[in-house]
Design an enzyme around this catalytic site. Structure first.
Site, PDB file in Angstrom:
ATOM      1  N   ARG A 106      -2.116  18.241  -2.797  1.00 24.06           N
ATOM      2  CA  ARG A 106      -3.074  18.728  -1.795  1.00 24.06           C
ATOM      3  C   ARG A 106      -4.391  19.049  -2.472  1.00 24.06           C
ATOM      4  O   ARG A 106      -4.421  19.715  -3.500  1.00 24.06           O
ATOM      5  CB  ARG A 106      -2.542  19.974  -1.091  1.00 24.06           C
ATOM      6  CG  ARG A 106      -1.328  19.666  -0.265  1.00 24.06           C
ATOM      7  CD  ARG A 106      -0.932  20.799   0.661  1.00 24.06           C
ATOM      8  NE  ARG A 106       0.235  20.387   1.428  1.00 24.06           N
ATOM      9  CZ  ARG A 106       0.183  19.741   2.582  1.00 24.06           C
ATOM     10  NH1 ARG A 106      -0.972  19.437   3.111  1.00 24.06           N
ATOM     11  NH2 ARG A 106       1.287  19.395   3.210  1.00 24.06           N
ATOM     12  N   LYS A 109       0.844  -1.202   0.000  1.00 22.22           N
ATOM     13  CA  LYS A 109       0.000   0.000   0.000  1.00 22.22           C
ATOM     14  C   LYS A 109       0.878   1.251   0.000  1.00 22.22           C
ATOM     15  O   LYS A 109       0.608   2.214  -0.722  1.00 22.22           O
ATOM     16  CB  LYS A 109      -0.933  -0.001   1.216  1.00 22.22           C
ATOM     17  CG  LYS A 109      -1.870   1.190   1.243  1.00 22.22           C
ATOM     18  CD  LYS A 109      -2.826   1.107   2.419  1.00 22.22           C
ATOM     19  CE  LYS A 109      -3.761   2.312   2.428  1.00 22.22           C
ATOM     20  NZ  LYS A 109      -4.676   2.274   3.576  1.00 22.22           N
ATOM     21  N   HIS A 121       4.329   3.648   6.071  1.00 22.06           N
ATOM     22  CA  HIS A 121       3.550   4.885   6.227  1.00 22.06           C
ATOM     23  C   HIS A 121       4.450   6.079   5.926  1.00 22.06           C
ATOM     24  O   HIS A 121       5.594   6.130   6.385  1.00 22.06           O
ATOM     25  CB  HIS A 121       3.020   4.978   7.664  1.00 22.06           C
ATOM     26  CG  HIS A 121       2.414   6.292   8.006  1.00 22.06           C
ATOM     27  ND1 HIS A 121       1.189   6.704   7.519  1.00 22.06           N
ATOM     28  CD2 HIS A 121       2.874   7.313   8.785  1.00 22.06           C
ATOM     29  CE1 HIS A 121       0.924   7.915   7.992  1.00 22.06           C
ATOM     30  NE2 HIS A 121       1.932   8.297   8.762  1.00 22.06           N
ATOM     31  N   HIS A 174       2.725   5.997  -2.548  1.00 18.74           N
ATOM     32  CA  HIS A 174       3.799   6.988  -2.416  1.00 18.74           C
ATOM     33  C   HIS A 174       4.976   6.851  -3.370  1.00 18.74           C
ATOM     34  O   HIS A 174       5.743   7.805  -3.498  1.00 18.74           O
ATOM     35  CB  HIS A 174       4.318   6.991  -0.971  1.00 18.74           C
ATOM     36  CG  HIS A 174       3.254   7.292   0.024  1.00 18.74           C
ATOM     37  ND1 HIS A 174       2.644   8.527   0.110  1.00 18.74           N
ATOM     38  CD2 HIS A 174       2.645   6.511   0.950  1.00 18.74           C
ATOM     39  CE1 HIS A 174       1.724   8.492   1.056  1.00 18.74           C
ATOM     40  NE2 HIS A 174       1.704   7.279   1.582  1.00 18.74           N
TER      41      HIS A 174
END
EC number: 4.6.1.18
Length: 152
Positions: A109, A31, A143, A36
């Site tokens: 963003r 993930k 993460h 990312h």
């Protein structure tokens, strides 16, 4: 006789369903890579980069993910961050690590007023040190915690 078979087959069926469920689930490391990693490209000032990548990487399904960062470095370099400077994560956990040097990243963003299903993102290419949380065996990023300016 039929009852004996069902007593044996029911636990077997439950076990098979559990195994199949686990096989289809994306690991935290996978993930992280999906959300990312974009090693094959350079940071882009193309204003549509984030809109395209967020959709392509399934981060606009059901809702618009408000913030995401893509890292434009080889996966092995990002994995090596797990063995660099240990720092405290934003949530207080102690399994975060900061890269010793800046990396090419793109911050995405959600723009003000953007609503699902029309997710629109602002694209900001940067060079920053990254902070990732790591776990597992082998120890790998799971993460993306933050990016910080290089203080050197």
């Amino acid at each position: 006789m039929a009852l004996d078979k069902s007593v044996i087959l029911l636990p077997l069926l439950v076990l098979v369903l559990l195994v199949l469920g686990c096989l289809g689930r994306e690991s935290r490391a996978k993930k992280f890579q999906r959300q990312h990693m974009d090693s094959g490209s350079s940071p882009s000032s193309n204003s549509t980069y984030c809109n395209q990548m967020m959709k392509r990487r399934s981060m606009t399904q059901g809702r618009c993910k408000p913030v995401n960062t893509f890292v434009h470095e080889p996966l092995v370099d990002v994995q090596n961050v797990c063995f660099q400077e240990k720092v405290t994560c934003k949530n207080g956990q102690t399994n975060c690590f900061k890269s010793k040097s800046s990396m090419h990243i793109t911050d995405c963003r959600l723009t003000n007023g953007s609503r699902y299903p029309n997710c629109a993102y602002r694209t900001s290419p940067k060079e920053r040190r990254i902070i990732v949380a790591c776990e597992g065996s082998p120890y790998v990023p799971v993460h993306f915690d933050a990016s910080v300016e290089d203080s050197t």
